[in-house]
Design a protein around this motif. Structure first.
Motif, PDB file in Angstrom:
ATOM      1  N   GLY A 226       0.876  -1.208   0.057  1.00 34.90           N
ATOM      2  CA  GLY A 226      -0.034   0.076   0.036  1.00 34.90           C
ATOM      3  C   GLY A 226       0.728   1.233   0.052  1.00 34.90           C
ATOM      4  O   GLY A 226       2.004   1.230   0.038  1.00 34.90           O
ATOM      5  N   LYS A 227       0.257   2.542  -0.193  1.00 39.06           N
ATOM      6  CA  LYS A 227       0.728   3.542  -0.279  1.00 39.06           C
ATOM      7  C   LYS A 227       1.481   3.820   1.100  1.00 39.06           C
ATOM      8  O   LYS A 227       0.818   4.184   2.010  1.00 39.06           O
ATOM      9  CB  LYS A 227      -0.409   4.776  -0.469  1.00 39.06           C
ATOM     10  N   GLU A 228       2.696   4.186   1.225  1.00 37.33           N
ATOM     11  CA  GLU A 228       3.600   4.600   2.281  1.00 37.33           C
ATOM     12  C   GLU A 228       3.331   3.339   3.447  1.00 37.33           C
ATOM     13  O   GLU A 228       3.452   3.561   4.756  1.00 37.33           O
ATOM     14  CB  GLU A 228       3.210   5.815   3.063  1.00 37.33           C
ATOM     15  N   GLY A 229       3.307   2.111   2.860  1.00 41.64           N
ATOM     16  CA  GLY A 229       3.088   1.038   3.915  1.00 41.64           C
ATOM     17  C   GLY A 229       1.842   0.952   4.670  1.00 41.64           C
ATOM     18  O   GLY A 229       1.556   0.165   5.829  1.00 41.64           O
ATOM     19  N   ARG A 230       0.742   1.820   4.380  1.00 44.13           N
ATOM     20  CA  ARG A 230      -0.429   1.733   5.193  1.00 44.13           C
ATOM     21  C   ARG A 230      -1.025   0.470   5.235  1.00 44.13           C
ATOM     22  O   ARG A 230      -1.470   0.178   6.208  1.00 44.13           O
ATOM     23  CB  ARG A 230      -1.398   2.965   4.681  1.00 44.13           C
ATOM     24  N   ASN A 231      -1.311  -0.367   4.126  1.00 39.75           N
ATOM     25  CA  ASN A 231      -2.070  -1.398   4.238  1.00 39.75           C
ATOM     26  C   ASN A 231      -1.504  -2.487   4.894  1.00 39.75           C
ATOM     27  O   ASN A 231      -2.078  -3.228   5.613  1.00 39.75           O
ATOM     28  CB  ASN A 231      -2.254  -1.907   2.750  1.00 39.75           C
ATOM     29  N   ILE A 232      -0.086  -2.717   4.631  1.00 41.23           N
ATOM     30  CA  ILE A 232       0.561  -3.717   5.592  1.00 41.23           C
ATOM     31  C   ILE A 232       0.394  -3.523   7.090  1.00 41.23           C
ATOM     32  O   ILE A 232       0.433  -4.268   7.955  1.00 41.23           O
ATOM     33  CB  ILE A 232       2.030  -4.063   5.097  1.00 41.23           C
ATOM     34  N   ARG A 233       0.663  -2.260   7.441  1.00 37.93           N
ATOM     35  CA  ARG A 233       0.440  -1.759   8.973  1.00 37.93           C
ATOM     36  C   ARG A 233      -1.013  -2.157   9.306  1.00 37.93           C
ATOM     37  O   ARG A 233      -1.013  -2.538  10.508  1.00 37.93           O
ATOM     38  CB  ARG A 233       1.060  -0.331   8.995  1.00 37.93           C
ATOM     39  N   THR A 234      -1.597  -1.832   8.799  1.00 42.80           N
ATOM     40  CA  THR A 234      -3.237  -1.946   9.007  1.00 42.80           C
ATOM     41  C   THR A 234      -3.468  -3.585   9.279  1.00 42.80           C
ATOM     42  O   THR A 234      -3.996  -3.958  10.193  1.00 42.80           O
ATOM     43  CB  THR A 234      -4.336  -1.522   8.106  1.00 42.80           C
TER      44      THR A 234
END
Length: 519
Positions: A226-234
């Motif tokens: 995801g954008k700036e790692g948002r998906n993987i962090r979520t």
């Protein structure tokens, strides 16, 4: 003649001059009108272009505003979810405190009852001691009178002494017979156990702490991040599972020692890949749906187990707890498979001894039920199992089997002995357990417990096979300076408390957000 010829000529020249002047004036007038019309057209075109540019700028501004509005809505949803999670945790903590208070009250009542029983026993002992003293005194008085006793009294004394000797000989005979019975029973027990082992077959341990998810193409890895790692962090925050994206072609790895969390994460990720719409709100929706599906699967596993063993009248909540054992391991051995194996062995041995086969299977299945309870409760699985069995009003034989299968208490029934033997057979057979896997899981648990023991820590996850501890702190309690000190303190405690190969990375994460709304 000449004069008459010149005058008309001059007249013609003058008239021609006048006509030329008029034509010249008309031509200039026409050019002026044409220039004005051209200028007017240019002005209108300029106005039209300016209007089009204004509309384009207005449309672009509306699109930017809509984009920022969506981002603000996503941030607001994430904050609402965090507040909801905090509320649920506080409710759970309150319930846990209430349960602990009730348990403490029960323990106090038990201690009071035990004190009353002990006091009563002490009184009985004192009374018996007084009676013994009286008998001793009477015996002394009788011995003193022997010299002057009658023949009848002497005869009675001889008969009494003979009875004592006969009782001694009888006790020796009983002991010898008991030894013979014990030897024969051991031989018979070996036959029964050998028969039970021959009739059982089970797989060797094959538990793991990672799951691999296949991808349709390499581009999917970028969409998962995801954008700036948002998906993987979520995704990692919602599931508590480490998502490892490396150079492995068309595959990602899910790492977690908790099988339930890993199963939920795998199911959710597979659904997200099929759906194709990967963003924080969709991830939250899919993870919640996967949690419900895994919960239904746990129930189905419990029902299948009950049906396979031929048991009846099992409480629905107890069936769910039985299904949860499929996601628990003991020394690498799947607890549900182990319990089913113990149930079948207990049933086989009970049939050989003409005991209740169904009751033996039920006791064997429930002997490790305490291992299905979450690790946060500070009790042994035997104590938890006894409490669960009593809560669901299981028979005393089953409670006895749970309490005594590790030798914590003496068995009070034959079935309890059979369950203990079946448990030892299942655990001791070759390939049943893996000590190294259990030590590995324990090390990960210890890492998380050490991190959670410090104030200000919100969540912690042991990832990368125990080579990293990812710690999420409360931004209101821990500032940037305290983060450094917290990481140092955790490092020191890990070094002093644990033994581990290589290095462990302590990764402290502090996230702050500021949200405002323009009206």
């Amino acid at each position: 003649m000449i004069k008459n010829g010149i005058f008309p000529m001059l007249l013609y020249v003058f008239v021609g001059f006048i006509i030329s002047f008029i034509l010249f004036w008309i031509f200039n007038k026409f050019n002026l009108v044409k220039s004005r019309s051209l200028a007017k057209d240019i002005l209108n075109n300029a106005k039209l272009k300016a209007e089009n540019m204004r509309k384009d700028l207005l449309l672009s501004a509306k699109e930017e505003v809509e984009k920022y509005r969506k981002e603000l809505n996503l941030d607001l949803q994430e904050q609402k979810k965090d507040l909801k999670d905090k509320e649920l945790r506080l409710i759970k903590q309150e319930e846990d405190l209430l349960k602990k208070d009730n348990l403490l009250q029960l323990r106090e009542d038990k201690l009071s009852k035990k004190e009353d029983i002990l006091s009563s026993k002490l009184k009985n002992i004192e009374q018996q001691k007084e009676k013994v003293d009286e008998l001793i005194n009477e015996r002394k008085e009788n011995i003193e009178k022997i010299a002057s006793m009658t023949s009848a009294e002497a005869k009675q004394l001889i008969i009494k002494e003979t009875k004592i000797e006969l009782e001694h000989d009888r006790s020796l005979m009983i002991r010898r017979n008991l030894e013979l019975i014990k030897q024969n029973s051991e031989k018979e027990a070996k036959k029964i156990i050998a028969s039970a082992i021959q009739n059982s077959a089970a797989d060797t341990v094959s538990e793991t702490t990672v799951s691999v998810v296949s991808l349709p193409n390499e581009d999917m890895k970028g969409r998962i991040i995801g954008k700036e790692g948002r998906n993987i962090r979520t995704f990692q925050s919602l599931t508590g599972v480490d998502l490892i994206i490396d150079d492995t072609p068309k595959a990602v790895v899910l790492s977690a020692y908790d099988p339930i969390r890993r199963a939920i994460a795998k199911l959710a990720l597979e659904r997200l890949i099929v759906d194709g719409r990967i963003h924080p709100s969709k991830i939250e929706e899919i993870v919640n749906k996967s949690e419900r599906d895994i919960d239904n699967k746990i129930k189905d596993l419990g029902e299948q187990t009950i049906f396979e063993l031929g048991l009846h009248n099992v409480h629905p909540d107890l069936i769910k707890i039985i299904g949860r054992m499929n996601y628990r391991t003991s020394y690498g051995q799947n607890v549900l498979n182990h319990s089913i194996e113990v149930a079948k062995l207990s049933g086989i041995m009970a049939a050989e001894l003409n005991e209740d086969v169904v009751l033996a299977k039920r006791a064997g299945l429930l002997h490790d039920i305490g291992k299905a309870v979450d690790k946060d409760i500070n009790k042994s699985h035997v104590e938890l199992g006894v409490e669960i069995a009593n809560y669901f009003h299981e028979k005393e034989v089953i409670v006895d089997s749970i309490a005594s299968h590790h030798g914590d208490e003496d068995p009070k029934s034959v079935i309890a002995v059979l369950v203990s033997a079946a448990d030892a057979i299942s655990a001791a057979r070759p390939g049943a357990r893996s000590e190294s896997l259990e030590e590995y899981i324990q090390r990960l648990k210890n890492l998380e417990e050490i991190a959670n023991s410090f104030s200000g820590v919100k969540k912690s996850y042991a990832i990368q096979a125990g080579r990293e501890v990812r710690i999420i702190v409360n931004s209101k309690l821990i500032n940037d300076d305290k983060m450094v000190l917290l990481a140092q303190n955790i490092k020191n405690k890990i070094e002093s408390s644990l033994e581990y190969p290589g290095n462990i990375k302590i990764n402290v994460i502090r996230e702050t957000r500021s949200v405002e709304y323009a009206n």
